[in-house]
Design an enzyme around this catalytic site. Structure first.
Site, PDB file in Angstrom:
ATOM      1  CB  CYS A  39      -0.735 -21.315  -5.424  1.00  0.00           C
ATOM      2  SG  CYS A  39      -1.508 -22.499  -4.291  1.00  0.00           S
ATOM      3  CG  HIS A  40      -3.555 -17.007  -7.452  1.00  0.00           C
ATOM      4  ND1 HIS A  40      -4.183 -16.289  -6.462  1.00  0.00           N
ATOM      5  CD2 HIS A  40      -2.325 -16.462  -7.580  1.00  0.00           C
ATOM      6  CE1 HIS A  40      -3.381 -15.337  -6.016  1.00  0.00           C
ATOM      7  NE2 HIS A  40      -2.239 -15.429  -6.675  1.00  0.00           N
ATOM      8  NE  ARG A 131      -4.805 -11.388  -2.082  1.00  0.00           N
ATOM      9  CZ  ARG A 131      -4.301 -11.350  -3.304  1.00  0.00           C
ATOM     10  NH1 ARG A 131      -5.080 -11.578  -4.349  1.00  0.00           N
ATOM     11  NH2 ARG A 131      -3.032 -11.090  -3.501  1.00  0.00           N
ATOM     12  CG  HIS A 188       3.309 -10.872  -2.516  1.00  0.00           C
ATOM     13  ND1 HIS A 188       3.228 -12.228  -2.255  1.00  0.00           N
ATOM     14  CD2 HIS A 188       2.276 -10.609  -3.371  1.00  0.00           C
ATOM     15  CE1 HIS A 188       2.200 -12.752  -2.935  1.00  0.00           C
ATOM     16  NE2 HIS A 188       1.611 -11.798  -3.599  1.00  0.00           N
ATOM     17  CG  ASP A 264       1.775 -14.931  -7.142  1.00  0.00           C
ATOM     18  OD1 ASP A 264       0.597 -14.980  -6.715  1.00  0.00           O
ATOM     19  OD2 ASP A 264       2.162 -14.048  -7.946  1.00  0.00           O
TER      20      ASP A 264
END
Length: 315
Positions: A39-40, A131, A188, A264
């Site tokens: 999540c962000h 990332r 994903h 997400d």
């Protein structure tokens, strides 16, 4: 909370990328200790400006709103992933981690010249990975030249590497990814084309990648990004993202100890529809069909990767 309600923790900021502000309470009840592992947080832009080089501008999505969603959906913890709209400025991420009271870990973005003391600061805040974005429409250049250098810097901290790419690019990146000397988490499922056969050669290459590289994990998340059919009514019930199910279920069943799942939220850069996060949670038992698989996907695996100090403890 009804869709369209503009009061409470899900208050939105005007913008072209708004999340679904009336998330339903899912019918699926998650095992104790479940982790939303992708999540962000975005902004708030007035406090944490977006990167000048960003490819999209989201509306604000604060830590307060994320944690309210966590509680509404029934998660216990979050893994917050730095998104490209903030570039390598991890300030919003660090702020959210510090406000989580130990209930969140993070995945940062760093540049090749990152200093050791900066990495230590991020580690103390709760960052456990870095990332790398290989999706060509989201970055000006893919980071093959910097990845190995950064991996060497994060090795003493025990961090892992998160890679984001699209299925069509895996053949040319296969050998490079296979050579990464660290635990690797694929975002994903490498974005498969779910209009193709899950037993076909394209997805078969991704499965081979995981079989041949036991350090590789994957998130079986984001059906809303991958689906062609989308959420639709079927036999009187809401059966969301049916075309993605065979792909994700195959991965969960073959690699039960190396899979993660996340909402997400707030679903950046989606244009067709904004998903109901409660409906996304109700997708989980369709891809992890037993209590054992669900516990591995939602509790054991993310705890082992992000909270190794208590990964084997119950709640």
């Amino acid at each position: 909370m009804a869709h369209g309600d503009t009061t409470g923790p899900f208050d939105k900021t005007p913008g072209w990328l708004d999340w679904y502000d009336g998330p339903s309470v899912p019918t699926f009840r998650m095992p104790p200790g479940a982790v939303d592992a992708h999540c962000h947080v975005f902004g708030p832009g007035g406090e944490f400006p977006f990167a000048p080089e960003r490819k999209y501008t989201p509306c604000d999505a604060s830590a307060e709103q994320l944690f309210a969603l966590r509680d509404r959906l029934g998660f216990d913890r979050n893994v917050i992933v730095q998104a490209t709209c903030h570039g390598a400025d991890n300030s919003a991420l660090v702020d959210a981690l510090q406000r989580s009271e130990g209930r969140a870990r993070g995945v940062a973005t760093v540049r090749r010249d990152v200093a050791e003391d900066e990495l230590q600061r991020l580690h103390e805040a709760g960052v456990r990975g870095v990332r790398f974005n290989f999706v060509k429409r989201l970055v000006d250049r893919v980071p093959t030249d910097s990845l190995e250098e950064i991996v060497a810097k994060i090795a003493p901290l025990g961090w892992h590497v998160v890679i984001y790419f699209e299925a069509e690019d895996l053949p040319e990146l296969y050998d490079f990814f296979s050579g990464i000397q660290a635990p690797v988490v694929v975002d994903h499922m490498g974005r498969p084309d779910v209009s193709k056969d899950p037993e076909g050669p394209e997805f078969g290459l991704f499965l081979r990648f995981m079989r041949e590289n036991e350090n590789v994990w994957t998130k079986v998340s984001c059906p809303e990004r991958l689906s062609v059919t989308g959420p639709r009514a079927l036999d009187g019930e809401q059966q969301a993202y049916t075309d993605v199910v065979p792909f994700a279920r195959r991965v969960v069943e073959e690699f039960p100890d190396r899979v993660l799942w996340g909402t997400d939220w707030p679903h950046p850069n989606l244009k067709d529809h904004m998903p109901d996060d409660g409906l996304l949670v109700d997708y989980i038992p369709r891809i992890a069909t037993t209590d054992d698989l669900q516990r591995k996907l939602l509790v054991d695996n993310p705890r082992r990767l992000y909270w190794p100090e208590d990964a084997l403890e119950g709640e």
